[in-house]
Enzyme design. Structure first.
Site, PDB file in Angstrom:
ATOM      1  CG  HIS A 101      -9.060  21.170 -10.243  1.00  0.00           C
ATOM      2  ND1 HIS A 101      -9.606  20.714 -11.427  1.00  0.00           N
ATOM      3  CD2 HIS A 101      -9.784  22.257  -9.890  1.00  0.00           C
ATOM      4  CE1 HIS A 101     -10.594  21.501 -11.781  1.00  0.00           C
ATOM      5  NE2 HIS A 101     -10.718  22.461 -10.877  1.00  0.00           N
ATOM      6  NE  ARG A 133     -10.530 -16.770   8.825  1.00  0.00           N
ATOM      7  CZ  ARG A 133     -11.280 -17.159   7.788  1.00  0.00           C
ATOM      8  NH1 ARG A 133     -12.374 -17.876   7.993  1.00  0.00           N
ATOM      9  NH2 ARG A 133     -10.966 -16.801   6.561  1.00  0.00           N
ATOM     10  CB  CYS A 174     -18.230 -15.499  10.676  1.00  0.00           C
ATOM     11  SG  CYS A 174     -17.006 -16.798  10.955  1.00  0.00           S
TER      12      CYS A 174
END
Length: 808
Positions: free
Chosen positions: A432, A589, A762
């Site tokens: 909730h 990687r 990168c």
């Protein structure tokens, strides 16, 4: 089946006779149940049968008893914005309803339908659910505003529960919610659904969404599960298990369970046989808490149903309609059921044209968190702690404070909307507190276990939900930034703009940013956050000392096969990233820990040698074929194979780091082939990091055995200039823009192009230096992979460079 009428007015409608167009007659919840029972049961989705009282039945009750006039008069005297006034008048109205018997014709109609539902059996137990005629509309979600009663058996208890449902239309939270949404109280009617119970008290139950509740990522099903009846999950009384399933590849024999998180599940709600109440909570044995509440087959079945239900409602609506569903498993038959479904009303409405991201100020080092839990939302908030122990203290809450409590329920909603943030001890991301916080746009942290003990009244804190799946609470008000990004996917540069991603828990959120995929997914980040154990320690678990075994058991206690824990957890982390960006390329990687970093994993010190300079030591490719690490690398390969084959995420590409020689590249690929990871097979592409001068000098030879290159500018700069990148003393010499580095980069780009191989970068440099980014575009690099915060500004810059002809 018969239909009860009074003077031509329907009092009872069976589920088979109602559908989504009958909200005005039986309310949103019952209309949805009828729609599913009528349309989806033939498609194999199990929905428990039942019937609904109509809005006309409710109006008959108010008219025949004169309650309508009395309620209207009381509401006109009430101050809806005052908690005390709301409580006083709401209580008075509810008592008036509870003290008034149902009209004979309505009571008889309900009893007759109940006996017809029993169908010759002894009296069956049913769920009695409230369904308001204004709920689940496009501009408001009334879910949870009224009551549900479980394990109701016999006509006396049934009629009493029905009257209580009518009364629940005037709970404090329901009155407040309607006032907030602008609905006339007297124009909203209440239908009651009477539905055969599923004996989940003997098994499991929970909630599921056909959309990620935090990020709005639409390609995943999120399932929460706990033992016993489902109210504990909905109310946040327990911390449930959570499972993610990837929708696009859930077909054939594929089993794309992306992630499984085990919850404490300390309590379960069961039938209170012979007691004064219909249900009760009992403790769950520790050994059962440590197990997943659902099997993989059940997880996948529920996910398939979630997709079917979403598709059905989307077709009816004429547009995408992500769904919020409740499910239950019958402990007697082992069958799964859907017991409720409604449109999801928070993430599905968010704009996709504007992205808002919160960040703690990078100039300030955050202290150790006081409390951690499941994050809800992606915001940061600061404020004073206000501890609220129970509903009697609600009127004491001060707007702008951070609400800290054990759990919330719908009675708390009038004060929740005035809070700066919410922290609870219990609950998962479908409880909730979580659902209401999302709807209100508030950051919340649920399931902290000890938030009310660790935080003190009036303490100033920072609530941080911007770091992914885990939320953190810090002492003091820490500065933070809010950035808004306009998203325009129509203008994309020729140079691919990709993203560097390390944390799986942020992947769904990051995938909303405009990019061309992931150019660097760091596997070592996944290992350190998802696995935390050295692979060799898992392979040799039986030989370890007691303390190391205990540390591993805390993480992998549910696994008798300890190496499989490594495979599964690593696969989950990889899969979350691959799924988030699917079908775009995600380049993983392989593990690039140095020896000192591997040693810091649990059990790692036993297996790692001491090196004076780990940066250029036993790392990357050299580990994978070394006899001392071959078996550990095999676990890595098994995890990757699981992601690509079992989950169907073929967009996952692989990249080998720190590959010093061509021969090393061949040896590593030979190791990978032992696990069916063969370059070119099933579309597998294998890249090599270009971060050593030898990679540049012999680029033509590396191009013969790899599909492409990704330039790691940090290591390439370090090894070109002979500078330890971790040394502060010579840090002034480290510069990726040095001509020597740029000549090597230019050389490898042109060699890769000549060989027909892909080449990207990168490293950090393009994120930090616009002039370096311009240089890369000029040289014709295929892709630039960046940190998330640099994606949008670099995209704009690259578009400008390309317009200037820099890439021509």
């Amino acid at each position: 089946m018969t239909t009860a009428t009074v003077a031509g007015t329907d009092l009872i409608r069976w589920f088979r006779d109602v559908g989504l167009d009958d909200v005005a007659t039986v309310g949103g919840k019952n209309a949805s149940l009828g729609e599913m029972y009528r349309e989806l049961t033939p498609e194999g989705i199990r929905i428990p049968n039942g019937f609904a009282t109509t809005a006309d039945a409710y109006r008959l009750f108010l008219r025949e008893t004169s309650l309508g006039d009395k309620i209207a008069q009381l509401l006109s005297s009430m101050n809806e914005t005052d908690v005390d006034s709301l409580h006083h008048y709401g209580l008075y109205i509810r008592h008036a309803i509870l003290e008034t018997p149902l009209p004979d014709q309505l009571a008889q109609a309900i009893v007759n339908a109940y006996h017809e539902l029993c169908d010759g059996r002894s009296l069956i137990d049913v769920a009695v659910r409230s369904s308001a005629t204004a709920e689940d509309l496009p501009d408001a979600s009334f879910a949870g505003q009224q009551e549900t009663y479980l394990n109701v058996r016999g006509q006396a208890f049934l009629l009493d529960s029905c009257r209580r449902c009518f009364a629940s239309l005037f709970t404090d939270r329901a009155i407040s919610y309607r006032a907030h949404q602008g609905y006339d109280h007297m124009k909203v009617a209440l239908s009651i659904g009477v539905q055969e119970m599923v004996r989940s008290d003997l098994a499991t139950s929970g909630v599921m969404f056909s959309i990620d509740t935090e990020s709005g990522f639409r390609n995943a099903v999120l399932i929460s599960a706990a033992y016993g009846l489902g109210e504990n999950v909905v109310q946040g009384t327990v911390n449930p298990d959570e499972y993610y399933v990837f929708k696009p590849t859930l077909q054939g024999n594929l089993r794309p369970i992306l992630k499984k998180s085990i919850g404490s599940k300390a309590m379960k709600m069961v039938y209170d046989v012979g007691g004064s109440k219909m249900t009760k909570n009992v403790p769950v044995p520790p050994e059962q808490q440590a197990r997943y509440a659902l099997s993989d087959d059940d997880i996948l079945q529920l996910a398939r149903w979630a997709i079917q239900i979403e598709q059905h409602y989307s077709a009816h609506k004429g547009s995408d309609c992500p769904m919020d569903m409740e499910w239950a498993k019958d402990g007697n038959t082992g069958e799964l059921f859907i017991v409720q479904a409604r449109p999801e009303t928070v993430q599905s409405r968010k704009s996709t044209l504007m992205l808002e991201r919160y960040h703690l100020d990078k100039t300030v080092t955050a202290p150790e968190p006081i409390v951690c839990g499941r994050s809800v939302g992606e915001k940061i908030a600061t404020g004073r702690v206000q501890l609220i122990g129970n509903a009697s203290q609600l009127s004491e809450f001060h707007g702008g404070n951070i609400l800290v409590t054990d759990k919330t329920d719908p009675d708390w909603e009038p004060i929740m909307k005035r809070a700066a943030g919410i922290i609870t001890n219990s609950g998962g991301r479908t409880c909730h507190a979580a659902i209401v916080s999302r709807e209100l746009g508030l950051p919340a942290i649920v399931g902290t276990l000890n938030g009310t003990q660790r935080l003190r009244m009036d303490q100033e804190i920072t609530l941080n939900c911007a770091e992914g799946d885990t939320g953190f609470v810090y002492d003091g008000r820490l500065p933070f930034q809010v950035k808004q990004y306009a998203i325009d996917e129509s203008k994309r540069p020729k140079t691919k703009i990709m993203m560097n991603v390390g944390t799986p828990d942020e992947a769904f959120s990051l995938a909303s940013m405009p990019c061309d995929g992931v150019g660097l997914a760091r596997e070592e980040f996944i290992i350190s956050t998802y696995v935390k154990v050295h692979p060799q320690a898992l392979l040799e678990y039986d030989t370890l000392d007691k303390s190391t075994k205990a540390a591993i058991d805390d993480l992998a206690g549910g696994y008798s096969d300890k190496p499989q824990f490594y495979v599964d957890r690593l696969a989950e982390g990889i899969a979350m990233i691959a799924a988030a960006f699917h079908p775009k390329d995600v380049i993983l990687r392989l593990s690039d820990f140095k020896t000192n970093e591997y040693a810091n994993l649990i059990g790692g010190k036993k297996y790692e040698p001491h090196e004076e300079n780990p940066m250029i030591g036993f790392r990357g490719a050299s580990r994978y074929y070394a006899p001392s690490f071959q078996a550990a690398f095999g676990l890595e390969c098994k995890a990757i194979q699981k992601v690509r084959q079992e989950m169907g995420l073929r967009n996952l590409k692989l990249m080998i780091p720190f590959c010093r020689t061509v021969e090393e590249g061949q040896k590593v690929q030979a190791e990978m082939a032992k696990y069916d990871l063969v370059r070119g097979q099933d579309g597998l592409e294998i890249y090599v990091m270009c971060e050593i001068p030898s990679n540049v000098i012999l680029a033509d030879q590396f191009a013969e055995i790899f599909d492409g290159f990704s330039i790691g500018s940090n290591d390439l700069t370090q090894l070109t200039l002979g500078v330890d990148r971790d040394s502060a003393i010579v840090a002034h010499v480290f510069d990726e823009r040095n001509d020597a580095v740029k000549r090597l980069i230019s050389s490898v780009i042109h060699t890769a192009k000549a060989k027909g191989r892909k080449i990207g970068i990168c490293g950090q440099a393009p994120s930090d230096y616009p002039d370096f980014c311009r240089f890369l575009v000029q040289e014709g690099v295929d892709s630039i992979s960046l940190t998330p915060d640099a994606i949008l500004r670099t995209t704009v810059a690259v578009l400008e460079f390309e317009r200037e002809g820099a890439g021509g």
